[in-house]
Scaffold this motif. Structure first.
Motif, mmCIF file in Angstrom:
data_model
loop_
_atom_site.group_PDB
_atom_site.id
_atom_site.type_symbol
_atom_site.label_atom_id
_atom_site.label_comp_id
_atom_site.label_asym_id
_atom_site.label_seq_id
_atom_site.Cartn_x
_atom_site.Cartn_y
_atom_site.Cartn_z
ATOM 1 N N GLU A 1 0.836 -1.202 0.000
ATOM 2 C CA GLU A 1 0.000 0.000 0.000
ATOM 3 C C GLU A 1 0.873 1.256 0.000
ATOM 4 N N ILE A 2 1.921 1.261 0.785
ATOM 5 C CA ILE A 2 2.832 2.412 0.836
ATOM 6 C C ILE A 2 3.523 2.607 -0.509
ATOM 7 N N GLU A 3 3.948 1.519 -1.149
ATOM 8 C CA GLU A 3 4.579 1.609 -2.467
ATOM 9 C C GLU A 3 3.620 2.222 -3.488
ATOM 10 N N ILE A 4 2.382 1.784 -3.452
ATOM 11 C CA ILE A 4 1.374 2.309 -4.387
ATOM 12 C C ILE A 4 1.138 3.795 -4.126
ATOM 13 N N ILE A 5 1.018 4.175 -2.866
ATOM 14 C CA ILE A 5 0.806 5.583 -2.522
ATOM 15 C C ILE A 5 1.977 6.432 -3.007
ATOM 16 N N ASN A 6 3.202 5.954 -2.815
ATOM 17 C CA ASN A 6 4.379 6.696 -3.263
ATOM 18 C C ASN A 6 4.380 6.872 -4.779
ATOM 19 N N GLU A 7 3.980 5.847 -5.516
ATOM 20 C CA GLU A 7 3.919 5.967 -6.970
ATOM 21 C C GLU A 7 2.798 6.898 -7.411
ATOM 22 N N LEU A 8 1.664 6.846 -6.711
ATOM 23 C CA LEU A 8 0.550 7.732 -7.048
ATOM 24 C C LEU A 8 0.900 9.188 -6.748
ATOM 25 N N ASP A 9 1.708 9.418 -5.733
ATOM 26 C CA ASP A 9 2.130 10.782 -5.394
ATOM 27 C C ASP A 9 2.932 11.429 -6.524
ATOM 28 N N LYS A 10 3.570 10.632 -7.347
ATOM 29 C CA LYS A 10 4.382 11.147 -8.454
ATOM 30 C C LYS A 10 3.539 11.601 -9.644
ATOM 31 N N ILE A 11 2.262 11.208 -9.679
ATOM 32 C CA ILE A 11 1.395 11.557 -10.807
ATOM 33 C C ILE A 11 0.832 12.962 -10.583
ATOM 34 N N VAL A 12 1.086 13.834 -11.545
ATOM 35 C CA VAL A 12 0.645 15.221 -11.460
ATOM 36 C C VAL A 12 -0.882 15.282 -11.612
ATOM 37 N N ASN A 13 -1.500 16.172 -10.877
ATOM 38 C CA ASN A 13 -2.954 16.424 -10.937
ATOM 39 C C ASN A 13 -3.800 15.246 -10.467
ATOM 40 N N LEU A 14 -3.260 14.397 -9.625
ATOM 41 C CA LEU A 14 -4.029 13.268 -9.100
ATOM 42 C C LEU A 14 -4.319 13.501 -7.621
ATOM 43 N N ASP A 15 -5.589 13.535 -7.286
ATOM 44 C CA ASP A 15 -6.000 13.662 -5.892
ATOM 45 C C ASP A 15 -6.133 12.251 -5.332
ATOM 46 N N ASN A 16 -5.091 11.787 -4.671
ATOM 47 C CA ASN A 16 -5.096 10.406 -4.189
ATOM 48 C C ASN A 16 -5.405 10.301 -2.698
ATOM 49 N N GLU A 17 -5.989 11.351 -2.144
ATOM 50 C CA GLU A 17 -6.386 11.300 -0.737
ATOM 51 C C GLU A 17 -7.591 10.380 -0.578
ATOM 52 N N MET A 18 -7.566 9.603 0.478
ATOM 53 C CA MET A 18 -8.672 8.697 0.773
ATOM 54 C C MET A 18 -9.831 9.492 1.360
ATOM 55 N N LYS A 19 -11.031 9.197 0.928
ATOM 56 C CA LYS A 19 -12.219 9.880 1.441
ATOM 57 C C LYS A 19 -12.499 9.398 2.875
ATOM 58 N N TYR A 20 -13.284 10.162 3.603
ATOM 59 C CA TYR A 20 -13.550 9.903 5.022
ATOM 60 C C TYR A 20 -14.093 8.491 5.277
ATOM 61 N N ASN A 21 -15.074 8.066 4.519
ATOM 62 C CA ASN A 21 -15.724 6.773 4.775
ATOM 63 C C ASN A 21 -15.408 5.732 3.701
ATOM 64 N N GLU A 22 -14.269 5.872 3.048
ATOM 65 C CA GLU A 22 -13.886 5.000 1.944
ATOM 66 C C GLU A 22 -13.039 3.832 2.455
ATOM 67 N N THR A 23 -13.340 2.630 1.985
ATOM 68 C CA THR A 23 -12.510 1.476 2.334
ATOM 69 C C THR A 23 -11.308 1.429 1.408
ATOM 70 N N ILE A 24 -10.334 0.622 1.749
ATOM 71 C CA ILE A 24 -9.139 0.504 0.905
ATOM 72 C C ILE A 24 -9.512 -0.037 -0.467
ATOM 73 N N ILE A 25 -10.459 -0.947 -0.520
ATOM 74 C CA ILE A 25 -10.889 -1.504 -1.810
ATOM 75 C C ILE A 25 -11.556 -0.427 -2.661
ATOM 76 N N GLU A 26 -12.420 0.363 -2.051
ATOM 77 C CA GLU A 26 -13.066 1.462 -2.779
ATOM 78 C C GLU A 26 -12.031 2.476 -3.248
ATOM 79 N N TRP A 27 -11.022 2.731 -2.423
ATOM 80 C CA TRP A 27 -9.976 3.671 -2.795
ATOM 81 C C TRP A 27 -9.166 3.144 -3.973
#
Length: 73
Positions: free
Chosen positions: A35-61
């Motif tokens: 999960e951390i590896e995926i988050i780090n790779e997603l952070d490199k993508i410009v214009n991507l809001d990869n923040e998890m929503k308040y009531n979102e599960t990891i699968i939904e995210w």
């Protein structure tokens, strides 16, 4: 490896009907590391809001990240 492929593989590990399914995978050391590896790779993508929503599960995210990255990659 492509971040979208990593997300698909992670999703498969949570779903019982796939050959990748791993019982008790949730919260395991490997799951957290991946999960951390995926988050780090997603952070490199410009214009991507990869923040998890308040009531979102990891699968939904993961599913939402797949949809959003399809447009940006």
């Amino acid at each position: 490896m492509n971040v979208r492929l990593k997300i698909v593989k992670e999703l498969a590990k949570f779903r019982e009907k796939t050959s990748f399914y791993i019982k008790d995978y949730w919260g395991s050391e490997n799951q957290i590391k991946n999960e951390i590896e995926i988050i780090n790779e997603l952070d490199k993508i410009v214009n991507l809001d990869n923040e998890m929503k308040y009531n979102e599960t990891i699968i939904e995210w993961y599913e939402r990240m797949l949809m959003l990255t399809k447009k940006l990659i």
